[in-house]
Motif scaffolding. Structure first.
Motif, short mmCIF file in Angstrom:
data_model
loop_
_atom_site.label_atom_id
_atom_site.label_comp_id
_atom_site.label_asym_id
_atom_site.label_seq_id
_atom_site.Cartn_x
_atom_site.Cartn_y
_atom_site.Cartn_z
N CYS A 1 0.84 -1.21 0.00
CA CYS A 1 0.00 0.00 0.00
C CYS A 1 0.87 1.25 0.00
N SER A 2 1.92 1.24 0.77
CA SER A 2 2.79 2.42 0.83
C SER A 2 3.49 2.64 -0.51
N TYR A 3 3.82 1.55 -1.22
CA TYR A 3 4.45 1.68 -2.53
C TYR A 3 3.47 2.29 -3.53
N VAL A 4 2.24 1.79 -3.50
CA VAL A 4 1.24 2.21 -4.48
C VAL A 4 0.84 3.67 -4.27
N THR A 5 0.70 4.09 -3.02
CA THR A 5 0.28 5.46 -2.74
C THR A 5 1.45 6.43 -2.69
N GLY A 6 2.65 5.90 -2.60
CA GLY A 6 3.82 6.77 -2.54
C GLY A 6 4.00 7.43 -1.19
N THR A 7 3.37 6.91 -0.14
CA THR A 7 3.50 7.48 1.19
C THR A 7 4.79 6.99 1.83
N PRO A 8 5.34 7.75 2.77
CA PRO A 8 6.58 7.33 3.43
C PRO A 8 6.39 5.97 4.10
N ALA B 1 -6.92 2.22 8.74
CA ALA B 1 -6.77 3.66 8.54
C ALA B 1 -5.54 3.97 7.69
N ALA B 2 -4.44 3.26 7.94
CA ALA B 2 -3.21 3.49 7.19
C ALA B 2 -3.31 2.98 5.75
N MET B 3 -4.27 2.08 5.50
CA MET B 3 -4.40 1.48 4.17
C MET B 3 -5.54 2.08 3.36
N GLN B 4 -6.19 3.13 3.88
CA GLN B 4 -7.41 3.62 3.25
C GLN B 4 -7.18 4.24 1.88
N GLY B 5 -5.95 4.56 1.54
CA GLY B 5 -5.67 5.10 0.21
C GLY B 5 -5.61 4.06 -0.87
N CYS B 6 -5.76 2.78 -0.48
CA CYS B 6 -5.62 1.68 -1.44
C CYS B 6 -6.84 0.78 -1.44
#
Length: 518
Positions: free
Chosen positions: A346-353, A429-434
């Protein structure tokens, strides 16, 4: 196998993902592509052909060419063998003299009701079908079938060809203890060993030592005829001497190995005297007898099915990596691995730190699972470098284990999916962008004593269940993953395929992509 595993990471070129399909639709499509690659008709067409010539026709198989002169016989045993035999019948036709196959109890009626006519033999077939091994346990019906298979093998001469079809479940369908041992004797010994903690390798060593047909016994019975085995693997590593206990693979049997195992678990003095007599009287196999006469050909495996899934995921536009065909171990640990993997992606896909602690936790879990050839850190780096913003598909296969602790219904795939959902709920909550889904399914179409092949999970699943008054922990504590998933309207999170007619262990499809409104 090692050469193939060396190429497991996919080509990372990809096309934009289709906007119309849901992630769950794509997961289904990728899973079905994996199953379709190892369905009997497709496998056998790849492996077997008859070429008509001006002289005798030629059987082409695994690079071998064998003249057909009213000399072709067939035997088989395993969960997928009925469909395999039907496919062979279509290919070799009138060239088959006689055949006998041992298949699970009730499989013909099940396939007939499912409308899978291509998995059934033709009317008037020259192949006899014998059903047995109810509940995947060797029984008298399976012993009778094994006896008929042995009779076919023993009557063959040098001019004859024995085509052997083998798939998962074949061991239970080919019980033939060495006299004077009975089936009950053999079952009692292996049960005692299992209760004392013997490994599967140790159990198989004893089984081969006490069997007439396992550990190369079938190919020895067919001597001096040529033997061609077409094998569908359902074991991690595709070891041919492990699949159905290797009836056509010359084993490295030594009586002292078997006696050492009995001594290790304190059974030398408690097993019937006939057991030691049989083990000591067995001649050591002679590999030279099989040289040039016995050909064992792997025609289907978990790796083959995942390669097809890999191509389908790429076609759908995902950056795709085939991580491993050796995912095994307790479902608690494996579910933690997939949960952390989804969060990292998820962090890779959204580009979040990316939290270094999270990535280190994932690598630590992967290391503790001791998965051969995984190299997860390098694979994750390749995914990042490929540009994962359009979406990622990670593919794995293998077979987990579940400790049943309640009276519910379920299977290892449904429990895996449910446990992953429970852990994702804590990080929703941390994964909600995906958008994230994990599909876990058995390629045979049956996951435990349920009508489902597996299930699909997502970070939102537990919250959805809570709105319906469902407590996921109660279902997990009761080993009732099927009961949980059945509560949802139309069973939309269950993977229901029906009996597929094949079996190459389990497949997991993890899909992650950015939410469209992000």
């Amino acid at each position: 196998m090692a050469q193939l595993l060396g190429r497991v990471f996919s080509r990372l070129s990809h096309r934009p993902i289709r906007n119309m399909a849901t992630l769950q639709d794509d997961a289904h499509q990728v899973f079905w592509s994996a199953v379709s690659a190892v369905l009997p008709p497709r496998m056998l067409r790849r492996a077997l052909a008859v070429r008509e010539t001006s002289g005798p026709p030629v059987l082409e198989c695994g690079g071998k060419e064998i003249l057909l002169e009213n000399n072709l016989y067939l035997v088989g045993f395993g969960k997928a063998v009925l469909g395999m035999a039907a496919a062979v019948e279509q290919i070799v036709g009138k060239h088959l003299v006689e055949g006998v196959i041992s298949v699970p109890q009730g499989i013909q009626e099940t396939l007939r009701k499912a409308g899978k006519r291509d998995m059934l033999l033709s009317p008037g077939s020259r192949i006899r079908v014998m059903e047995g091994a109810a509940d995947n346990m060797p029984d008298e019906a399976a012993m009778t079938a094994a006896g008929e298979i042995q009779k076919v093998a023993e009557k063959l001469q040098e001019k004859h060809v024995l085509l052997v079809l083998i798939s998962g479940g074949g061991s239970a369908l080919l019980p033939a203890p060495v006299p004077p041992l009975t089936l009950q004797d053999k079952q009692a010994i292996t049960k005692q060993l299992a209760l004392k903690g013997a490994t599967i390798q140790e159990l198989n060593t004893i089984r081969r030592g006490l069997s007439q047909l396992k550990g190369g016994g079938l190919s020895r019975a067919a001597h001096p005829a040529q033997v061609v085995s077409l094998i569908l693997s359902d074991v991690i590593g595709d070891d041919l001497d492990v699949i159905a206990s290797g009836p056509t693979v010359c084993s490295s049997y030594r009586a002292e190995d078997c006696l050492q195992i009995l001594s290790k678990y304190g059974l030398r003095g408690s097993v019937p005297a006939a057991v030691e007599d049989v083990l000591l009287s067995r001649p050591r196999p002679d590999p030279a007898q099989d040289h040039g006469r016995v050909h064992n050909i792997l025609i289907g495996s978990n790796l083959l099915s995942l390669r097809e899934a890999e191509q389908e995921a790429q076609r759908l536009g995902y950056v795709t990596s085939l991580l491993s065909t050796a995912i095994s171990g307790d479902v608690h640990q494996v579910s933690r691995f997939y949960a952390l993997l989804g969060e990292v992606l998820c962090s890779y896909v959204t580009g979040t730190p990316q939290s270094r602690e999270l990535e280190e936790s994932l690598l630590a879990v992967a290391s503790s699972m001791d998965i051969p050839g995984l190299h997860l850190a390098a694979r994750l780096q390749e995914v990042k470098e490929a540009g994962a913003s359009d979406g990622v598909c990670l593919l794995c296969g293998g077979e987990t284990t579940v400790q049943v602790q309640g009276k519910g219904r379920g299977g290892r795939n449904q429990e895996l999916a449910l446990r992953v959902a429970a852990q994702w709920h804590q990080s929703a909550a941390a994964m909600q962008g995906c958008e994230v889904v994990l599909l876990s399914g058995g390629t045979d179409g049956q996951d435990g004593p349920t009508p489902a092949a597996g299930a699909i999970s997502s970070p939102q699943l537990v919250a959805q269940a809570g709105h319906c008054g469902l407590d996921i922990e109660n279902f997990l504590n009761a080993s009732d993953s099927y009961g949980f998933y059945s509560q949802f309207q139309n069973g939309r999170h269950l993977l229901v395929t029906g009996l597929t007619g094949t079996n190459v262990m389990d497949v997991q499809v993890l899909l992650v992509r950015r939410r469209k409104n992000q």
